[in-house]
Enzyme design. Structure first.
Site, PDB file in Angstrom:
ATOM      1  CG  ASP A 386      -3.259  -1.397 -32.845  1.00  0.00           C
ATOM      2  OD1 ASP A 386      -2.943  -1.364 -34.052  1.00  0.00           O
ATOM      3  OD2 ASP A 386      -4.360  -1.824 -32.439  1.00  0.00           O
ATOM      4  CD  GLU A 389      -1.786   2.281 -38.546  1.00  0.00           C
ATOM      5  OE1 GLU A 389      -2.685   2.724 -37.796  1.00  0.00           O
ATOM      6  OE2 GLU A 389      -1.144   1.252 -38.308  1.00  0.00           O
ATOM      7  CG  ASP A 455      -6.163  -5.611 -37.963  1.00  0.00           C
ATOM      8  OD1 ASP A 455      -5.332  -6.004 -37.115  1.00  0.00           O
ATOM      9  OD2 ASP A 455      -6.914  -4.639 -37.778  1.00  0.00           O
TER      10      ASP A 455
HETATM   11  O1  MIG Z   1      -8.945  -1.627 -35.180  1.00  0.00           O
HETATM   12  O2  MIG Z   1      -6.889  -3.372 -30.368  1.00  0.00           O
HETATM   13  O3  MIG Z   1      -4.142  -4.516 -35.549  1.00  0.00           O
HETATM   14  O4  MIG Z   1      -4.113  -6.447 -33.544  1.00  0.00           O
HETATM   15  O5  MIG Z   1      -6.354  -6.561 -31.837  1.00  0.00           O
HETATM   16  C1  MIG Z   1      -8.720  -2.598 -34.231  1.00  0.00           C
HETATM   17  C2  MIG Z   1      -7.729  -4.074 -31.215  1.00  0.00           C
HETATM   18  C3  MIG Z   1      -7.617  -2.149 -33.310  1.00  0.00           C
HETATM   19  C4  MIG Z   1      -5.941  -3.395 -34.455  1.00  0.00           C
HETATM   20  C5  MIG Z   1      -4.768  -4.296 -34.310  1.00  0.00           C
HETATM   21  C6  MIG Z   1      -5.215  -5.578 -33.701  1.00  0.00           C
HETATM   22  C7  MIG Z   1      -5.879  -5.331 -32.376  1.00  0.00           C
HETATM   23  C8  MIG Z   1      -7.055  -4.368 -32.543  1.00  0.00           C
HETATM   24  N1  MIG Z   1      -6.593  -3.141 -33.174  1.00  0.00           N
END
Ligand code: MIG
Length: 734
Positions: A386, A389, A455
């Site tokens: 996660d 980017e 998201d």
């Molecule tokens: O900005 O880890 O897309 O699936 O639950 C939030 C918390 C950060 C973004 C991910 C999402 C995840 C969340 N993360």
């Protein structure tokens, strides 16, 4: 202009003001590039065909292809004498149509300068597909997009130019001859799809150079040729095709066990639970908070006995803390991104954070060691990458940040890609079948990771978006994909959850996920009606696992797309070109879910005769009005097909001893794939592949194509929609 054949099989094109190189990849694909192209992230190795192509003045001919150039190196491509593609000089985007300052005062963000330094336009007027995870409908005609991996937490709507992934692959669709364009450039890129000019598709890049691959053929062949170049999703472990449950906010072992218990009580099978950032010690990657998860290895062991696998989330940003191993090692070795020679800091979940310089292969090797150790220590089944980017809280990273051999402006779109590569290699080091799900991606990240679409929200628009978004991501080379079922942000009403699960049963990644602070979204957290609908959908899903696994294998071995927009299977049917409300898995399954609140019936275009899966009603080819309320699991099976299924009532993802085959119509065939379900044995030939063939005259036979292991099967159960059932021993045809 002049064309010179180079000794290595390439051709040097000398135009009035520029020089480019052309090389053939096959009789239906070529690459056209500037002289100074950097090494590619998407294309690991490229073999140039020493083709025997003929140069004739300003044209090069090779089998059915002919490419003609003018003095500015604009080109036209003919396939078997038919004009297939014509380039034009780059048409800059007229993004600022008038004075926008007045609109900006109120916060409107219309218009921005075109920062492209080069590009190309192509004559085209017709449907365009691909481009990864972009918002908007299946057909991108009339839209403009930007490739710059972006984490924008606002609800993803059609006006978004970018999302998390940058996949510069487009399909200019024509039923008889589709053109695939892959623009291998990692800088911020623009695409105008017949928006500024209805007869042009325009591509512009803001840095680097032109590196273009053109593919010609029927759409499935074009996609397959593209994925054979950039790489295909590895086969997921079979358990990952079961129901997955996630939530940001499962704080401790008790929460996790409660999920297992909740599913058990609701009598809904479950195969995967994700651990979001909450499991970590102060959001430090590769740590576990012992006060909340005292013994992770014991937990994974215990859950494995119930067929449940754990997948923790890993963030790109690393916490700044002396004494934290990852930070210390990274600092000692110079493994973090820098700005003006100093390690660059920003803020992410752990607070003050630094960013591994993932572009550097040494950093990748280091990270993959950490992944391998973590896998071995904890017994987890997969990893979710996660914030890669990379996302950051204190404004975006400056474009000059040095990320391991490339500045951020060129590294940005491949930052997640390199993290995924490192993660994948960690699995290989640990001897495990990789299961990596990523948020950010570039072309070719498919070699390392499947993906989820980030998201979304618990809104009907995002239920509807899931269909074209997954279809275009599939056409862009990703097979193992899904959206957050039920929606990530916002409170999901029961009727939306009911429709969301019914609309998701074909997604290879079938994950219910929600954000902290929203209502609980586990199926048992709703009323009994929702649980019942969810149960029925998931039980159907477990029946379908063999077909889904077969299709994932075929996507890896032959580049066949798993989740397909209808146009992929029915390129001659115009009704499919803009179909945003139905999707197919493989050749024969079609899902046409209910997508509107309060909907009771909907129209669906069947491009062939189809039967409803549940009650075997025949729908003739053409437009049909079908039942489509919150209970309708609108799954259909094409006439003249064979589906490989688990027996009714199967609640695990394990191979069963009975292979159930659903046979519709007369002549039909399919492949079936079988392996250990996990591990890397299949990459060494430890699998079985069968061709299953049937017709009324000869009956059904199972022909071995590859036999590399003992089969799980003892029996075959053949069902037809006219009510016949045949049970017999699992015997192969000689
Ligand atoms: O900005 O880890 O897309 O699936 O639950 C939030 C918390 C950060 C973004 C991910 C999402 C995840 C969340 N993360």
């Amino acid at each position: 202009m002049r064309i010179a054949a180079l000794p290595n099989g390439e051709f040097q094109l000398e135009g009035r003001s520029l020089t480019r190189i052309l090389s053939f990849l096959s009789p239906v694909a070529f690459r056209l590039r500037d002289l100074d192209c950097p090494a590619s992230f998407a294309v690991p190795k490229l073999s140039v065909l020493s083709s025997g192509a003929k140069v004739n003045g300003n044209r090069i001919e090779y089998e059915s292809l002919r490419v003609e150039f003018d003095d500015e190196l604009n080109f036209q491509v003919y396939v078997n004498g038919v004009k297939a593609l014509a380039s034009r000089p780059y048409k800059p985007a007229e993004l600022t149509h008038d004075d926008v300052d007045i609109a900006k005062k109120e916060g409107h963000e219309n218009g921005s300068a075109d920062s492209s330094i080069g590009g190309l336009s192509f004559e085209f007027n017709g449907p365009v597909y691909g481009l990864g995870d972009k918002t908007g409908p299946l057909n991108k005609q009339g839209y403009a997009y930007i490739n710059w991996n972006t984490d924008d937490p606002h609800p993803h709507v059609e006006t978004f130019k970018s999302l998390y992934k940058s996949i510069p692959f487009l399909l200019l669709f024509k039923p008889e001859l589709t053109v695939g364009l892959f623009f291998d450039n990692t800088s911020l890129c623009r695409f105008d799809i017949e928006k500024e000019d209805p007869d042009l598709v325009t591509y512009g890049y803001s840095d680097g150079s032109l590196d273009l691959y053109c593919f010609f053929g029927a759409m499935p062949d074009v996609v397959s040729d593209y994925t054979s170049l950039v790489g295909r999703n590895p086969l997921p472990p079979r358990w990952a095709l079961g129901a997955q449950q996630s939530r940001w906010g499962y704080l401790n072992e008790r929460d996790v066990l409660e999920v297992v218990e909740g599913y058990r009580k609701a009598d809904i099978p479950l195969s995967v639970i994700y651990l979001d950032i909450d499991y970590m010690d102060r959001y430090m990657d590769f740590t576990v908070d012992k006060s909340r998860f005292p013994d992770m290895a014991a937990l994974t062991g215990k859950l494995a006995k119930e067929g449940v696998h754990l997948i923790p989330l890993i963030d790109a940003g690393v916490k700044v803390l002396d004494g934290y191993k990852i930070y210390d090692e990274g600092m000692e070795n110079g493994y973090f991104s820098t700005l003006d020679g100093e390690v660059y800091h920003n803020e992410v979940w752990p607070g003050d954070a630094v960013f591994p310089a993932f572009i550097n292969p040494k950093v990748q090797a280091w990270w993959s060691d950490k992944v391998a150790d973590f896998l071995k220590e904890t017994g987890i089944g997969g990893i979710e990458n996660d914030m890669n980017e990379p996302a950051s809280f204190k404004g975006p990273l400056p474009l000059e940040v040095e990320m391991g051999g490339l500045p951020h402006k060129l590294a940005h779109n491949v930052y997640g890609h390199c993290m995924d590569k490192a993660t994948y290699e960690g699995f290989v080091k640990a001897g495990k079948r990789p299961y990596v799900i990523t948020r950010a991606a570039y072309a070719g990240t498919s070699r390392y990771a499947g993906a989820w679409t980030g998201d979304n929200n618990s809104i009907y628009d995002h239920l509807r978006l899931s269909i074209p978004q997954l279809a275009n991501l599939s056409l862009s080379g990703f097979a193992n994909i899904g959206v957050d079922v039920g929606g990530f942000g916002g409170d999901c009403p029961d009727h939306l959850m009911q429709r969301f699960i019914n609309a998701s049963i074909l997604s290879p990644v079938l994950r219910n996920h929600s954000s902290i602070g929203t209502r609980h979204q586990e199926p048992y957290a709703f009323d009994e009606k929702t649980a019942e609908i969810y149960r029925k959908a998931i039980m159907t899903r477990y029946e379908l696992i063999p077909t889904i696994y077969d299709n994932l294998f075929l996507s890896l071995s032959s580049g066949l797309v798993v989740l397909r927009p209808l146009v992929y299977n029915f390129p001659e049917a115009k009704e499919t070109y803009n179909d945003n409300s139905a999707i197919m898995l493989g050749e024969s399954l079609l899902l046409a879910p209910s997508l509107m609140a309060g909907e009771i019936k909907r129209a669906v275009y069947f491009p062939d005769d189809f039967y409803s899966y549940a009650d075997h009603v025949l729908y003739k080819k053409g437009w049909n009005l079908i039942e489509a309320d919150e209970r309708s699991l609108n799954l259909f099976v094409r006439d003249h097909s064979i589906l490989t299924l688990n027996p009714v009532g199967t609640k695990t993802t394990d191979f069963q001893s009975v292979l159930r085959l659903l046979w519709t119509g007369n002549e039909a065939a399919c492949y079936h794939y079988e392996d250990a379900g996990d591990g890397l044995g299949y990459t060494k030939g430890e699998y079985n592949l069968y061709l299953i063939q049937a017709d009324e005259e000869h009956g059904l036979s199972i022909v071995p194509v590859h036999l590399g292991m003992p089969s799980h099967y003892k029996e075959v159960l053949i069902e037809t929609f006219d009510g016949r059932t045949i049970r017999r021993d699992f015997v192969l045809k000689d």
